[in-house]
Scaffold this motif. Structure first.
Motif, short mmCIF file in Angstrom:
data_model
loop_
_atom_site.label_atom_id
_atom_site.label_comp_id
_atom_site.label_asym_id
_atom_site.label_seq_id
_atom_site.Cartn_x
_atom_site.Cartn_y
_atom_site.Cartn_z
N UNK A 506 0.86 -1.18 0.00
CA UNK A 506 0.00 0.00 0.00
C UNK A 506 0.90 1.23 0.00
N UNK A 507 0.30 2.38 -0.23
CA UNK A 507 1.07 3.63 -0.26
C UNK A 507 1.75 3.88 1.10
N UNK A 508 1.03 3.60 2.18
CA UNK A 508 1.59 3.84 3.51
C UNK A 508 2.77 2.91 3.80
N UNK A 509 2.76 1.71 3.20
CA UNK A 509 3.84 0.75 3.44
C UNK A 509 5.18 1.23 2.90
N UNK A 510 5.15 1.92 1.74
CA UNK A 510 6.41 2.18 1.03
C UNK A 510 6.82 3.64 0.98
N UNK A 511 5.91 4.55 1.33
CA UNK A 511 6.24 5.97 1.17
C UNK A 511 7.43 6.37 2.04
N UNK A 512 8.37 7.10 1.41
CA UNK A 512 9.51 7.69 2.10
C UNK A 512 9.77 9.06 1.49
N UNK A 513 10.15 10.05 2.30
CA UNK A 513 10.48 11.36 1.72
C UNK A 513 11.65 11.24 0.75
N UNK A 514 11.59 12.02 -0.34
CA UNK A 514 12.66 12.00 -1.33
C UNK A 514 13.96 12.51 -0.72
N UNK A 515 15.06 11.79 -0.98
CA UNK A 515 16.37 12.19 -0.47
C UNK A 515 17.05 13.10 -1.50
#
Length: 735
Positions: A506-515
């Motif tokens: 799901x979106x919540x599982x993988x979302x990370x702020x862009x580095x």
């Protein structure tokens, strides 16, 4: 004599036994099959076109809002400088930039301009500003009516369609300013034709009494029809739909014509055959009745054989022949039912697609469900499950193979079969290369979505042989939130891990702020240097170093997309500054779309290097060896020769030298320290100064020869030279 009566009696019986059943079959076929088919086709045609025209109406409403927004912005800019004799350069540049954005804001928009109908009329376009003659001004006044007391209006001028907004009107000062936006009429007709049935035709009445079509000129007969119905024209039946669209107090009427005879052609052929056989049998039997007294009776079956004319059939068994023909007719009916089902699926897809694209944001959940039910959804829940399924370009085996149309065909069929197994109501929509979005009703045949996802992955791995990624919502979504949730599903795919394996999340599982700090400026410089030097080995090494450093810091696809986008922007800026057209190298959209389906870092490096950077380096070294200054000098020489040409403009010169107007404008500012319009004005003023000193021509004649009126010429000359033309002649004639 008795023999003759017996023969006549047998003939009459034969007439009854053959003609009456055939006539009954003819009537049955006409009223039980042909008429219902025609009515069903007409109803489906009306429903489909009404839906499509409604969607187009929404799109045009949004377009009108966009135009009025820009028009209001232009009015505010103009009002700030209304008291000045001429617009300052910063305002003209700002208006030109905004016109450029407006001209490229929508697929239907072809061009946008601001026209000033003052004593010194001129036009501001996306390429700058240029004066127009009084005759051109009069012609445009006849077309666009700048002093008309209507702020917004659609104006149809033959092959051109314009949206006009009257920004400023001061009739007492003989001044008006309007925004005119040209809409691509051909593209609008193409969109309408796409909505219509095959072999059909679309016509539009933009103004009362005048109907236009790109497919036929003989359409005036449509004027008498005010509603949708089946019509007959030139001995053929047509399904006609009439849809009205209100555009700014103007009424557009859209006619859609589709031939119904092609749909019911098999049934009509059987009906006509039955009628011919019936009539022929009557005629033949009457003839036999007359000739029986002179000739020996011949079997009537031979006459039927000749009428039917089918040499391949069994001539000994006419009953089985007609049974076979009837079965063929029923098979044709089944095919029409299949087409009707496909039409229902297309309707459902179209509605879901419109919801996803945000066309129905103003509707509540209940209204959206009602809209779905009106278009063959037959659902009972406002909640939906969504799955975004993507087949990656990375193969499970070491053997690389490309996915093609047959792979996508298998992809769609596998997903469709599994959806039918797990869900009561569902629809799948292609969303790009090898990607499908599944929207299913929350009521399931089975309890878990994970089981469905695992089955999808398993079957696609087995048949297509590539890794699969699936993003899904963890709980049912309301209809009104479909658009937002869909965007999250697409974004979630970009956050997947760079691993050679099937992935679901799901979106919540993988979302990370862009580095953002993973982008290396020094590695970018090495890549640009490799491009300019044409050194493929150096370029390959720099690209590999660039991406490997990102991969070490972050193994998410999103960060790789970010650095690729930023690298592309640097290369694109380099290309624009040196006159390279974007058509000569891959677009950012294609590159990012392709990378988003690769989960192997080495495959990404190979693709970027081999498909983008190496070809770009070759084009660079072929076309940017000569100086842009030489090209600019050639352009300036052309302007000096053609400055009296009425067609001379930024767009005209750019097209002449195969450049974009934006690039040409920037090169003028960069190499000549002025803009295009001022450069042309300088040339004209130089010629004016020569004529003032070396000739005795009147100042008004000199101004007219240079394309100016007296008032504007005097102001322009004084602005640049500090004195009026008369004073300049007086000062220089002394010597």
């Amino acid at each position: 004599m008795n023999m003759k009566k017996v023969l006549q009696s047998k003939t009459i019986k034969l007439l009854l036994w053959v003609s009456i059943p055939l006539l009954f079959m003819y009537i049955l076929l006409n009223f039980m099959i042909i008429l219902p088919l025609r009515q069903t086709y007409q109803e489906n045609h009306v429903k489909n076109m009404s839906l499509n025209i409604n969607n187009l109406d929404i799109e045009l409403n949004q377009l009108e809002v966009l135009f009025s927004f820009y028009g209001q912005s232009f009015k505010e800019d103009v009002d700030r400088y209304q008291d000045l004799e001429a617009f300052p350069y910063e305002l003209i540049n700002q208006l030109s930039d905004n016109l450029f954005y407006l001209s490229n804001s929508h697929r239907f928009v072809s061009n946008a301009e601001i026209v000033d109908f003052s004593q010194n009329p001129f036009i501001i376009s996306q390429g700058g500003t240029y004066p127009i003659s009084n005759q051109t001004k009069k012609n445009m006044e006849k077309k666009f009516h700048p002093y008309k007391d209507i702020k917004y209006e659609w104006i149809n001028l033959g092959n051109e369609l314009y949206f006009v907004e009257r920004i400023l009107q001061t009739k007492e000062n003989d001044k008006a300013i309007l925004l005119k936006v040209r809409v691509d009429k051909q593209l609008l007709f193409d969109e309408l034709n796409r909505m219509n049935a095959q072999s059909g035709m679309v016509a539009v009445s933009f103004t009362p009494g005048r109907i236009e079509s790109k497919q036929s000129s003989n359409i005036s007969w449509l004027n008498k029809y005010k509603k949708s119905e089946e019509v007959r024209y030139n001995k053929r039946f047509f399904s006609l739909t009439v849809n009205k669209m209100n555009r700014l107090k103007q009424e557009w009427i859209i006619y859609s014509i589709a031939p119904t005879d092609k749909i019911i052609a098999p049934a009509i052929r059987i009906k006509d055959l039955l009628l011919i056989i019936t009539m022929t049998s009557v005629i033949v039997i009457i003839i036999l009745n007359v000739l029986y007294t002179k000739k020996v009776y011949q079997p009537f079956t031979d006459a039927i054989n000749k009428v039917i004319g089918d040499e391949n059939r069994d001539k000994k068994d006419e009953v089985n022949y007609f049974i076979t023909k009837w079965q063929e007719l029923l098979e044709d009916r089944k095919q029409l039912d299949i087409l009707s089902q496909e039409y229902d699926v297309a309707n459902k897809r179209n509605i879901i697609r419109r919801i996803l694209d945000g066309y129905y944001t103003f509707l509540s959940n209940e209204e959206l469900l009602r809209l779905l039910n009106e278009n063959q959804w037959n659902g009972f829940s406002e909640n939906m499950d969504m799955f975004y399924i993507q087949i990656n370009d990375t193969s499970i085996s070491d053997d690389k193979h490309s996915v093609d149309e047959m792979s996508f065909f298998a992809f769609e069929n596998i997903v469709s079969d599994l959806c039918s197994e797990y869900f009561y109501q569902w629809v799948s929509l292609p969303r790009g290369d090898m990607s499908l979005l599944v929207v299913a009703e929350g009521e399931r045949k089975r309890d878990t979505n994970l089981e469905f996802i695992q089955r999808v992955m398993q079957e696609l791995n087995r048949v297509i042989g590539n890794y699969v990624s699936v993003s899904f919502n963890d709980k049912p979504v309301q209809l009104s939130n479909l658009s937002f949730e869909y965007k999250e599903l697409v974004n979630a795919i970009n956050y997947q891990k760079m691993k050679k394996e099937n992935q679901y999340f799901t979106y919540k599982d993988v979302y990370q702020p862009t580095k953002y700090n993973v982008y290396s400026i020094s590695d970018e410089r090495e890549i640009l240097l490799g491009i300019k030097n044409g050194d493929s080995a150096m370029l390959k090494s720099a690209v590999n170093k660039f991406y490997q450093s990102v991969y070490i810091s972050s193994q998410t696809l999103n960060d790789l997309l970010f650095v690729t986008s930023k690298l592309y922007e640097s290369i694109e800026l380099l290309a624009k500054e040196n006159g390279l057209s974007h058509r000569e190298y891959l677009s950012k959209k294609i590159i990012l779309s392709r990378i988003s389906k690769i989960i192997s870092i080495q495959e990404i490096v190979d693709f970027i290097n081999d498909e983008f950077l190496v070809p770009f380096s070759i084009v660079w070294n072929l076309k940017v060896k000569t100086s842009n200054l030489a090209k600019m000098n050639e352009i300036c020489d052309f302007i000096k020769k053609e400055y009296m040409n009425e067609q001379l403009s930024l767009e005209f010169v750019a097209e002449k030298f195969h450049l974009s107007p934006t690039l040409l404008s920037k090169e003028f500012k960069k190499q000549k320290n002025t803009n295009f319009v001022d450069y042309v004005s300088q040339i004209k003023l130089s010629e004016a100064k020569r004529l003032l000193v070396e000739s005795d021509l009147k100042i008004s004649v000199i101004a007219e020869n240079l394309g100016y009126n007296d008032s504007y010429f005097n102001r322009l000359f004084k602005k640049h030279e500090g004195v009026t033309p008369g004073q300049y002649r007086k000062n220089n004639k002394r010597f």
